[in-house]
Scaffold this motif. Structure first.
Motif, PDB file in Angstrom:
ATOM      1  N   SER A  12       0.808  -1.225   0.000  1.00 51.34           N
ATOM      2  CA  SER A  12       0.000   0.000   0.000  1.00 51.34           C
ATOM      3  C   SER A  12       0.841   1.275   0.000  1.00 51.34           C
ATOM      4  O   SER A  12       0.317   2.351  -0.263  1.00 51.34           O
ATOM      5  CB  SER A  12      -0.931  -0.001   1.214  1.00 51.34           C
ATOM      6  OG  SER A  12      -0.162  -0.126   2.393  1.00 51.34           O
ATOM      7  N   HIS A  13       2.142   1.180   0.299  1.00 47.93           N
ATOM      8  CA  HIS A  13       2.939   2.404   0.419  1.00 47.93           C
ATOM      9  C   HIS A  13       3.547   2.844  -0.918  1.00 47.93           C
ATOM     10  O   HIS A  13       4.204   3.874  -0.990  1.00 47.93           O
ATOM     11  CB  HIS A  13       4.063   2.209   1.438  1.00 47.93           C
ATOM     12  CG  HIS A  13       5.100   1.205   1.007  1.00 47.93           C
ATOM     13  ND1 HIS A  13       4.916  -0.151   1.143  1.00 47.93           N
ATOM     14  CD2 HIS A  13       6.304   1.366   0.420  1.00 47.93           C
ATOM     15  CE1 HIS A  13       5.984  -0.781   0.689  1.00 47.93           C
ATOM     16  NE2 HIS A  13       6.844   0.105   0.238  1.00 47.93           N
ATOM     17  N   LEU A  14       3.290   2.081  -1.983  1.00 51.98           N
ATOM     18  CA  LEU A  14       3.951   2.373  -3.256  1.00 51.98           C
ATOM     19  C   LEU A  14       3.279   3.520  -4.011  1.00 51.98           C
ATOM     20  O   LEU A  14       2.112   3.844  -3.793  1.00 51.98           O
ATOM     21  CB  LEU A  14       3.916   1.123  -4.142  1.00 51.98           C
ATOM     22  CG  LEU A  14       4.540  -0.130  -3.541  1.00 51.98           C
ATOM     23  CD1 LEU A  14       4.284  -1.326  -4.451  1.00 51.98           C
ATOM     24  CD2 LEU A  14       6.032   0.062  -3.317  1.00 51.98           C
ATOM     25  N   ALA A  15       4.044   4.114  -4.919  1.00 50.36           N
ATOM     26  CA  ALA A  15       3.507   5.076  -5.881  1.00 50.36           C
ATOM     27  C   ALA A  15       3.788   4.493  -7.265  1.00 50.36           C
ATOM     28  O   ALA A  15       4.769   3.761  -7.441  1.00 50.36           O
ATOM     29  CB  ALA A  15       4.192   6.433  -5.732  1.00 50.36           C
ATOM     30  N   GLN A  16       2.955   4.774  -8.219  1.00 46.52           N
ATOM     31  CA  GLN A  16       3.205   4.239  -9.557  1.00 46.52           C
ATOM     32  C   GLN A  16       2.500   5.067 -10.618  1.00 46.52           C
ATOM     33  O   GLN A  16       1.520   5.754 -10.350  1.00 46.52           O
ATOM     34  CB  GLN A  16       2.777   2.779  -9.654  1.00 46.52           C
ATOM     35  CG  GLN A  16       1.341   2.489  -9.281  1.00 46.52           C
ATOM     36  CD  GLN A  16       1.102   0.985  -9.193  1.00 46.52           C
ATOM     37  OE1 GLN A  16       1.268   0.253 -10.187  1.00 46.52           O
ATOM     38  NE2 GLN A  16       0.730   0.505  -8.020  1.00 46.52           N
ATOM     39  N   ARG A  17       3.021   4.951 -11.811  1.00 46.17           N
ATOM     40  CA  ARG A  17       2.458   5.695 -12.923  1.00 46.17           C
ATOM     41  C   ARG A  17       2.865   5.015 -14.221  1.00 46.17           C
ATOM     42  O   ARG A  17       3.988   4.533 -14.355  1.00 46.17           O
ATOM     43  CB  ARG A  17       2.979   7.150 -12.938  1.00 46.17           C
ATOM     44  CG  ARG A  17       2.245   8.108 -13.872  1.00 46.17           C
ATOM     45  CD  ARG A  17       0.843   8.429 -13.351  1.00 46.17           C
ATOM     46  NE  ARG A  17       0.923   9.285 -12.177  1.00 46.17           N
ATOM     47  CZ  ARG A  17       0.218   9.074 -11.068  1.00 46.17           C
ATOM     48  NH1 ARG A  17      -0.606   8.041 -10.982  1.00 46.17           N
ATOM     49  NH2 ARG A  17       0.325   9.892 -10.047  1.00 46.17           N
ATOM     50  N   PHE A  24       6.028   2.422 -14.104  1.00 46.73           N
ATOM     51  CA  PHE A  24       7.095   2.669 -13.139  1.00 46.73           C
ATOM     52  C   PHE A  24       6.500   2.631 -11.742  1.00 46.73           C
ATOM     53  O   PHE A  24       5.472   3.248 -11.477  1.00 46.73           O
ATOM     54  CB  PHE A  24       7.753   4.033 -13.404  1.00 46.73           C
ATOM     55  CG  PHE A  24       8.440   4.103 -14.735  1.00 46.73           C
ATOM     56  CD1 PHE A  24       7.768   4.589 -15.844  1.00 46.73           C
ATOM     57  CD2 PHE A  24       9.748   3.660 -14.884  1.00 46.73           C
ATOM     58  CE1 PHE A  24       8.391   4.637 -17.080  1.00 46.73           C
ATOM     59  CE2 PHE A  24      10.378   3.714 -16.111  1.00 46.73           C
ATOM     60  CZ  PHE A  24       9.699   4.196 -17.220  1.00 46.73           C
ATOM     61  N   VAL A  26       7.338   3.215  -7.702  1.00 42.34           N
ATOM     62  CA  VAL A  26       8.262   3.821  -6.743  1.00 42.34           C
ATOM     63  C   VAL A  26       8.018   3.223  -5.357  1.00 42.34           C
ATOM     64  O   VAL A  26       6.882   3.163  -4.899  1.00 42.34           O
ATOM     65  CB  VAL A  26       8.032   5.355  -6.663  1.00 42.34           C
ATOM     66  CG1 VAL A  26       8.927   5.971  -5.604  1.00 42.34           C
ATOM     67  CG2 VAL A  26       8.284   6.004  -8.013  1.00 42.34           C
ATOM     68  N   PRO A  28       8.992   4.391  -1.939  1.00 42.64           N
ATOM     69  CA  PRO A  28       9.660   5.482  -1.233  1.00 42.64           C
ATOM     70  C   PRO A  28      10.318   5.026   0.073  1.00 42.64           C
ATOM     71  O   PRO A  28      11.273   5.659   0.514  1.00 42.64           O
ATOM     72  CB  PRO A  28       8.532   6.492  -0.951  1.00 42.64           C
ATOM     73  CG  PRO A  28       7.259   5.753  -1.121  1.00 42.64           C
ATOM     74  CD  PRO A  28       7.530   4.593  -2.006  1.00 42.64           C
ATOM     75  N   ARG A  31      13.567   3.758  -1.173  1.00 38.19           N
ATOM     76  CA  ARG A  31      14.147   4.648  -2.185  1.00 38.19           C
ATOM     77  C   ARG A  31      14.528   3.876  -3.440  1.00 38.19           C
ATOM     78  O   ARG A  31      15.662   3.940  -3.913  1.00 38.19           O
ATOM     79  CB  ARG A  31      15.332   5.409  -1.599  1.00 38.19           C
ATOM     80  CG  ARG A  31      14.918   6.306  -0.423  1.00 38.19           C
ATOM     81  CD  ARG A  31      16.124   6.837   0.348  1.00 38.19           C
ATOM     82  NE  ARG A  31      16.866   7.846  -0.376  1.00 38.19           N
ATOM     83  CZ  ARG A  31      16.553   9.138  -0.410  1.00 38.19           C
ATOM     84  NH1 ARG A  31      15.495   9.586   0.233  1.00 38.19           N
ATOM     85  NH2 ARG A  31      17.294   9.994  -1.080  1.00 38.19           N
ATOM     86  N   LEU A  33      13.188   2.317  -7.428  1.00 34.56           N
ATOM     87  CA  LEU A  33      12.284   2.419  -8.567  1.00 34.56           C
ATOM     88  C   LEU A  33      12.258   1.054  -9.239  1.00 34.56           C
ATOM     89  O   LEU A  33      13.304   0.425  -9.405  1.00 34.56           O
ATOM     90  CB  LEU A  33      12.818   3.489  -9.533  1.00 34.56           C
ATOM     91  CG  LEU A  33      11.989   3.925 -10.736  1.00 34.56           C
ATOM     92  CD1 LEU A  33      10.632   4.438 -10.326  1.00 34.56           C
ATOM     93  CD2 LEU A  33      12.748   4.982 -11.506  1.00 34.56           C
ATOM     94  N   LEU A  82       8.935 -10.210  -5.784  1.00 35.06           N
ATOM     95  CA  LEU A  82       8.203  -9.094  -5.195  1.00 35.06           C
ATOM     96  C   LEU A  82       8.320  -9.112  -3.668  1.00 35.06           C
ATOM     97  O   LEU A  82       8.464  -8.068  -3.038  1.00 35.06           O
ATOM     98  CB  LEU A  82       6.729  -9.146  -5.587  1.00 35.06           C
ATOM     99  CG  LEU A  82       6.386  -9.002  -7.079  1.00 35.06           C
ATOM    100  CD1 LEU A  82       4.870  -8.976  -7.268  1.00 35.06           C
ATOM    101  CD2 LEU A  82       7.007  -7.766  -7.683  1.00 35.06           C
ATOM    102  N   LYS A  85      11.666  -7.886  -2.646  1.00 34.75           N
ATOM    103  CA  LYS A  85      11.774  -6.425  -2.763  1.00 34.75           C
ATOM    104  C   LYS A  85      10.797  -5.708  -1.841  1.00 34.75           C
ATOM    105  O   LYS A  85      10.743  -4.485  -1.812  1.00 34.75           O
ATOM    106  CB  LYS A  85      11.526  -6.003  -4.221  1.00 34.75           C
ATOM    107  CG  LYS A  85      12.629  -6.449  -5.162  1.00 34.75           C
ATOM    108  CD  LYS A  85      12.359  -6.015  -6.579  1.00 34.75           C
ATOM    109  CE  LYS A  85      13.422  -6.548  -7.532  1.00 34.75           C
ATOM    110  NZ  LYS A  85      14.752  -5.973  -7.322  1.00 34.75           N
TER     111      LYS A  85
END
Lengths: 92, 364
Positions: A12-17, A24, A26, A28, A31, A33, A82, A85
């Motif tokens: 749940s803490h990821l960012a993506q686009r 991609f 992220v 955070p 740190r 990608l 996964l 990571k």
């Protein structure tokens, strides 16, 4: 919960686009990608709402012309990576 | 199927953003209001002193803008000010940003962070915060003009960290605080913060050059650039990056900025208003003739700088050139000075055989 009924979901803490068609991701906290590649891209998308190993295997069999044991091996290897990571979580 | 690691992905992502003609990072100023009166601040004093919020974008407007930014391709979102904790809707804005899957970073003084707010921001998904801390208590309070602000900022930083948010303390390096940077390095190491320093001190947005009086001397900055504790990235390690026709900079290309009143800029240092989100959709502003014209400019458009033998060492900022010297394509006195210092440091490293640091490559 038996291993086969465990659902996995994107952490749940990821960012993506998706940028110019490429995905991609992220992390955070660490740190980092990441970029799921090949069949990893749709597998990653199927993990958005949570899926079991069997559901992921069935999706691969539906969309790719591969034998069942290949699909299962690929799914398990992908999930192991996964987990290593720390970008996937188990959901009850 | 593989999940790629980090190093080449940064560039791959920037290339993808370039191909899409879209920014990957956005800096959003939520407010210009601030309880502090930092002497070097680039915001005009009158804006910071506001008590009311006459023209700030509301919660609903900002939610819509965040949606548009996500659709445009922005991945990294920084919320800045003024003091962002002045906004009571900050947690809701963070939550909406996270629903759009942004990597959210906060810029704050930390002085208004309370235990409930820190917990709420962490719960809503803030991963990182950068706190301005200028030196020892006496130094910091003298710079902010607010007694007790050091204690409140440090307490705020500790609260955020205790709630799992990665904290970076940061300071511009000025003649006001330069003796204190070893203290800040030690503080960061003791508290488990990251730290960062910036030798750039810029005029205010209205052209007031008062802050530039706080710039360190060349002699002092030269020593700073050589201090390995400060990890200052010295421009010039990659001369191939400075060949024409490379773009002027990433402002308005990889980056987009938004002011509290809805004005859209290439970046916060280059406040050329491209449009306003209250009148037009962000996508239309980003693809407007003016925005495209600025993006198409390259270093070949420099009036003078291409003939300069310091070009390879030059950390030129388009916005500072315009703000301080009146011409964003002309020479920038601030950059000329840093270029000389960069060259001297790099030549010194080369002569001593010291290893060159890697060029900074990635926003993470």
């Amino acid at each position: 919960m038996s291993p086969r009924s465990v659902k996995y979901r994107q952490a749940s803490h990821l960012a993506q686009r998706r940028i110019a068609g490429e995905l991609f991701v992220v992390d955070p906290r660490h740190r980092c990608l990441h970029q799921p590649q090949g069949a990893g891209d749709p597998l990653w998308e199927w993990l958005k709402k949570g899926a079991t190993v069997e559901e992921l295997v069935q999706n691969l069999l539906r969309d790719y012309d591969v034998p069942r044991d290949t699909a299962e091996k690929d799914v398990r290897r992908f999930l192991r990576e996964l987990k290593r990571k720390k970008i996937v979580e188990e959901v009850s | 199927m593989r999940v790629r690691g980090r190093e080449s992905l940064s560039w791959r992502m920037m290339e993808a953003a370039e191909k899409a003609g879209a920014p990957h990072s956005a800096m959003v100023e939520l407010t210009w209001r601030c309880p502090l009166r930092c002497r070097h601040c680039y915001l005009p004093a009158a804006e910071r002193a506001r008590r009311e919020e006459p023209a700030e974008l509301g919660t609903g407007e900002l939610r819509r803008v965040f949606d548009e930014m996500a659709e445009l391709g922005v991945l990294y979102l920084t919320l800045s000010g003024g003091e962002i904790c002045r906004r009571p809707d900050l947690p809701e804005l963070v939550a909406h940003a996270r629903r759009n899957s942004f990597d959210v970073r906060l810029f704050t003084s930390g002085a208004l962070v309370t235990p409930p707010l820190a917990a709420e921001l962490a719960r809503r998904g803030v991963a990182r915060a950068e706190i301005s801390l200028y030196g020892r208590e006496e130094t910091h309070d003298r710079i902010t003009g607010v007694p007790g602000s050091y204690g409140r900022s440090l307490a705020g930083a500790r609260l955020l960290k205790a709630n799992g948010i990665a904290v970076t303390i940061k300071a511009p390096l000025m003649n006001l605080n330069i003796p204190d940077y070893p203290f800040l390095v030690r503080l960061a190491e003791e508290e488990g913060f990251l730290y960062g320093f910036d030798p750039t001190v810029v005029p205010r947005d209205d052209g007031d050059k008062t802050p530039t009086a706080f710039r360190c001397s060349d002699e002092v900055l030269g020593k700073v650039f050589r201090d390995p504790r400060l990890r200052v990235s010295v421009q010039g390690d990659r001369p191939e990056d400075h060949d024409t026709p490379t773009p002027l900079c990433e402002a308005g290309r990889s980056y987009v900025a938004l002011g509290p009143n809805g004005d859209v800029y290439p970046c916060l240092q280059w406040r050329a208003v491209l449009g306003n989100v209250r009148r037009n959709a962000l996508k239309d502003i980003w693809n407007s003739e003016e925005a495209r014209r600025r993006r198409a400019m390259t270093r070949a458009d420099y009036a003078v700088c291409n003939a300069c033998d310091l070009l390879a060492y030059c950390p030129r900022c388009t916005g500072v050139a315009e703000r301080e010297d009146g011409d964003f394509l002309g020479p920038s006195a601030a950059a000329c000075r840093l270029a000389r210092l960069n060259r001297d440091v790099l030549v010194g490293r080369s002569r001593s055989g010291a290893e060159r640091p890697a060029a900074e490559a990635h926003p993470l």
